[in-house]
Design a protein around this motif. Structure first.
Motif, mmCIF file in Angstrom:
data_model
loop_
_atom_site.group_PDB
_atom_site.id
_atom_site.type_symbol
_atom_site.label_atom_id
_atom_site.label_comp_id
_atom_site.label_asym_id
_atom_site.label_seq_id
_atom_site.Cartn_x
_atom_site.Cartn_y
_atom_site.Cartn_z
ATOM 1 N N ARG A 1 1.095 -1.040 0.307
ATOM 2 C CA ARG A 1 0.058 0.455 0.139
ATOM 3 C C ARG A 1 0.971 1.482 -0.128
ATOM 4 N NH1 ARG A 1 -4.420 -0.890 4.789
ATOM 5 N NH2 ARG A 1 -5.592 1.428 4.059
ATOM 6 N N LYS A 2 1.902 0.974 0.434
ATOM 7 C CA LYS A 2 2.726 2.273 1.062
ATOM 8 C C LYS A 2 3.877 2.413 -0.722
ATOM 9 C CE LYS A 2 5.319 3.293 4.759
ATOM 10 N NZ LYS A 2 4.055 4.290 5.502
ATOM 11 N N GLY A 3 4.094 0.995 -0.891
ATOM 12 C CA GLY A 3 4.979 1.856 -2.580
ATOM 13 C C GLY A 3 3.647 1.947 -3.280
ATOM 14 N N ARG B 1 3.527 5.857 -3.556
ATOM 15 C CA ARG B 1 4.158 6.446 -3.859
ATOM 16 C C ARG B 1 4.281 6.278 -5.293
ATOM 17 N NH1 ARG B 1 6.668 10.072 -0.495
ATOM 18 N NH2 ARG B 1 6.350 8.988 1.707
ATOM 19 N N ILE B 2 4.108 5.256 -5.760
ATOM 20 C CA ILE B 2 3.920 5.232 -7.332
ATOM 21 C C ILE B 2 2.869 6.121 -8.046
ATOM 22 C CG2 ILE B 2 3.186 3.549 -9.326
ATOM 23 C CD1 ILE B 2 5.033 1.857 -7.775
ATOM 24 N N GLN B 3 1.360 6.580 -6.581
ATOM 25 C CA GLN B 3 0.758 7.021 -7.707
ATOM 26 C C GLN B 3 0.647 8.782 -6.705
ATOM 27 O OE1 GLN B 3 -2.347 4.847 -6.164
ATOM 28 N NE2 GLN B 3 -2.066 3.242 -8.284
ATOM 29 N N ASN B 4 1.989 8.852 -5.940
ATOM 30 C CA ASN B 4 1.996 9.738 -5.595
ATOM 31 C C ASN B 4 1.333 10.389 -4.672
ATOM 32 O OD1 ASN B 4 3.559 12.732 -5.732
ATOM 33 N ND2 ASN B 4 2.341 13.240 -7.759
ATOM 34 N N VAL C 1 5.460 -3.611 -10.469
ATOM 35 C CA VAL C 1 4.932 -4.218 -11.950
ATOM 36 C C VAL C 1 3.553 -3.718 -11.575
ATOM 37 C CG1 VAL C 1 3.631 -5.946 -13.154
ATOM 38 C CG2 VAL C 1 6.260 -5.651 -12.641
ATOM 39 N N ARG C 2 3.038 -3.847 -10.530
ATOM 40 C CA ARG C 2 1.660 -3.467 -10.089
ATOM 41 C C ARG C 2 0.953 -2.520 -10.194
ATOM 42 N NH1 ARG C 2 -2.746 -4.708 -5.130
ATOM 43 N NH2 ARG C 2 -4.506 -3.791 -5.967
ATOM 44 N N GLY C 3 2.353 -1.368 -10.042
ATOM 45 C CA GLY C 3 1.630 0.276 -10.089
ATOM 46 C C GLY C 3 2.390 0.652 -10.973
ATOM 47 N N THR C 4 2.548 -0.363 -12.141
ATOM 48 C CA THR C 4 3.541 0.217 -13.512
ATOM 49 C C THR C 4 2.102 -0.072 -14.207
ATOM 50 O OG1 THR C 4 5.564 0.069 -12.716
ATOM 51 C CG2 THR C 4 5.067 0.609 -14.607
ATOM 52 N N LEU C 5 2.370 -1.243 -15.045
ATOM 53 C CA LEU C 5 1.180 -1.848 -15.940
ATOM 54 C C LEU C 5 -0.028 -1.747 -16.031
ATOM 55 C CD1 LEU C 5 3.684 -4.848 -17.156
ATOM 56 C CD2 LEU C 5 3.585 -2.553 -17.834
#
Lengths: 103, 163, 391
Positions: free
Chosen positions: C53-55, C58-61, C314-318
């Motif tokens: 959830r934290k990662g 961060r990826i989603q600002n 990968v989950r946050g990117t693709l």
């Protein structure tokens, strides 16, 4: 009762259950399940004779079961494909109603 | 003792699979029977066969049957689950069980002394499959390919009929 | 010193078992291992939920959970209390027995996957002769529990999600197993412990892991892609795509049963990453020869954490795939690549050591990759996206 006898009796029981189901139930899929159970009963016999019979090093009984599992998978796939295609044609999986050759 | 538990599990699963009304319940009971059989195989020392049983029967055959059940759903409404000639079928099945049980009880094989657990390592099975049983293995491969193509061709909707 | 730390838990187990009467020793030692696995991986699950959830945050600002405990790391406790105290709703039309059994069987199957994973030196619950086969057999049981969940809920979203999940898992199981078969061919064993032992040893400071060979690298990438699909993680999360079918096969689950599904899914992901580590990344072995003094189980968990972070990344990117893209990718790219990779592994085995086999095998991996990738991309029309309905 020796271990071999109990294995063979279990296998005979399983075969009978499968046979009774395959003969009695109306649904084609259940008939297929019954056939699968009978195949499994035969496999159990092979494994029991491999384990308790003479000359287990040759692994013949075990090899037979491995190939039988492969054949059973192919059989299930083709059988179910037939049932589905039959269902498409006459809208039923009930074997009592599948009695015409007209298709 | 352990064998008895697994045997009872298998038989209970098989009976339930053949007698339950709901088809999906039948298939789930069937997986119980398959799992019980796999446990019997493991207990008899056939590790590879037991695990292959789980992988192929529960992982592939049961799921295939479940798909077929969902694709041909009309059976839940049918009032009669068994065929008309069920009495005769039952007699035939019981007679066959009687003959089998009698044969098992009276055969010479059942009075043999129990041998020690035979060795069946993966190495031995692999060697046997690749050397002595290489031809059957190739034939099984061919059979599975043919079955795959055949099943797809049979089950595929015919394009002309659709229009 | 290094030896003692490495075998700390093994010695501890032997010492504890030593107090029991001789007849109970084998049962007790198995029980201790099972408890250790249950505790450690449940804890890892708790940590991973926060990290994810934290990662993702961060990826989603955004920040992610940061209220409960230091930096929000006690969030799983709060979540656990919440899911335990929530009402457990079973739909009236649901098949109650199957609806109850599905999450239970899923979690039991997921935990039993760890029985064959060597977590450290001498640290494996059951060194089965057919360990890899056991792993795949049990993971095929998990597919059935997903069907049970989807069917018993009597909800079209659940059934759709379960059907998608099973179709996806069956399709990706083929390349997954074929990728694992290359390693089995190279080691000549299905036992996970033997597979790790065959990757021991170092050339200079570099280890002999299978990922450092052309076929091993291709196999590892194929394995991890298929593993992502097997564990229903993004970008292969169609079965639970919340924007299309709510939560897929566990739409109708609430309270603790939902938590069990969540647990089972994450345990499956850890287990399959653990198998990837065992098959391709040398299991518990240290990555460089001068780092062998660090205990083996720490290396295993370090590698596992790297894999988990990769999953989160990968989950946050693709973006999520479409169903036809998913199937095309499995059957027209993954399967031929995995089959060719088998050939590559065979060629590698029979060519003499030296630069020639590196060159030939690298060619055998790269050329099909380029050709198949082109074939897959043939129908694509890459152009500027036009939003017709969002004016």
């Amino acid at each position: 009762m020796t271990p071999l006898t109990s294995c063979l009796l279990l296998s005979a029981l399983l075969f009978t259950i499968g046979l009774a189901g395959a003969l009695m139930r109306r649904n084609a899929i259940l008939v297929l399940i019954g056939i699968e159970l009978m195949l499994n009963a035969a496999n159990l016999n092979f494994i029991a004779f491999w384990r308790y019979g003479p000359n287990p090093e040759a692994l013949t009984g075990m090899m037979f079961v491995i190939f039988s599992i492969g054949v059973a998978a192919a059989e299930a796939a083709v059988g179910l494909a037939l049932i589905i295609s039959l269902y498409r044609h006459i809208k039923t999986a009930n074997i009592d109603e599948v009695n015409s050759m007209r298709g | 003792m352990l064998f008895l538990i697994f045997a009872m599990l298998t038989v209970a699963g098989a009976v339930a699979a053949m007698s339950l009304r709901n088809l999906v319940h039948s298939v789930l009971a069937l997986t119980v029977a398959f799992a019980g059989l796999a446990a019997v195989y493991l207990q008899l020392g056939a590790q590879f066969v037991g695990l292959a049983q789980i992988l192929v029967y529960i992982g592939a055959v049961a799921i295939l049957i479940v798909f077929a059940v969902l694709l041909t759903r009309d059976s839940e409404a049918s009032p009669l689950a068994i065929v008309g000639s069920w009495k005769g079928s039952g007699v035939v099945a019981l007679a066959i069980f009687g003959i089998l049980a009698w044969a098992v009880d009276h055969s010479a094989a059942s009075r043999q002394s129990v041998l020690p657990q035979p060795e069946a390592t993966m190495q031995q099975i692999g060697n046997a499959l690749m050397l002595r049983f290489a031809l059957p293995l190739e034939i099984i491969g061919l059979l599975l390919t043919v079955a795959l193509i055949g099943a797809v061709t049979i089950a595929m909707r015919e394009k002309k009929e659709m229009r | 010193m290094g030896e003692t730390a490495d075998q700390l838990f093994v010695t501890l187990q032997h010492w504890l078992v030593g107090y029991a009467p001789a007849s109970l020793r084998s049962i007790l030692s198995a029980l201790l291992s099972v408890i250790a696995i249950l505790v450690v991986f449940a804890l890892l699950f708790a940590i991973t939920t926060v990290l994810e959830r934290k990662g993702l945050g961060r990826i989603q600002n955004r920040y992610g959970p940061n209220r409960v405990g230091p930096f929000g790391f006690l969030q799983p406790i709060a979540d656990g209390i919440k899911s335990l105290t929530k009402e457990d709703i079973v739909p009236r039309a649901a098949d109650k027995v199957v609806h109850f059994l599905a999450p239970v069987v899923l979690v039991i199957a997921a935990f039993s996957l760890y029985a064959v994973l060597p977590i450290g030196r001498n640290m494996v619950l059951a060194n089965l002769d057919a360990g890899v086969l056991f792993f795949f057999a049990i993971s095929s049981v998990m597919e059935l529990t997903i069907f049970m969940a989807g069917w018993s809920s009597r909800n079209k979203y659940s059934l759709l999600g379960a059907m998608r999940a099973i179709a996806q898992m069956i399709s990706y199981e083929v390349p997954l197993i074929l990728a694992a078969v290359t390693v089995i061919m190279a080691t000549g064993s299905l036992s996970t412990v033997t597979i790790v032992e065959r990757q021991a040893g170092y050339t200079g400071i570099l280890p002999h892991w299978f990922v450092f060979t052309p076929w091993g690298f291709a196999g590892f990438v194929l394995f991890m892609i298929a593993a992502t699909a097997e564990s229903n993680r993004s970008p292969f999360d169609l079965p639970e795509g919340e924007s299309e079918i709510i939560a897929g096969y566990y739409t109708e689950y609430s309270g603790f049963k939902f938590a069990l599904f969540f647990l089972g899914e994450y345990l499956g992901m850890f287990a399959i990453s653990g198998l990837g580590i065992t098959l391709f990344l040398g299991g518990w072995a240290a990555p460089l020869s001068f780092l062998t003094w660090i205990p083996s189980y720490l290396w295993f968990f370090a590698k596992l954490l790297v894999m988990i972070s990769a999953f989160i990344w990968v989950r946050g990117t693709l973006p999520r795939l479409r169903m036809d893209q998913l199937m095309n990718f499995a059957w027209r790219f993954m399967l031929p690549m995995a089959l060719l990779n088998l050939v590559t592994a065979g060629v590698w085995r029979f060519l003499p050591q030296g630069l020639l086999r590196w060159f030939v095998c690298a060619l055998l991996v790269v050329v099909p990759y380029v050709l198949l990738g082109r074939g897959l991309a043939q129908g694509w029309r890459l152009e500027k996206r036009v939003y017709r309905f969002a004016e």
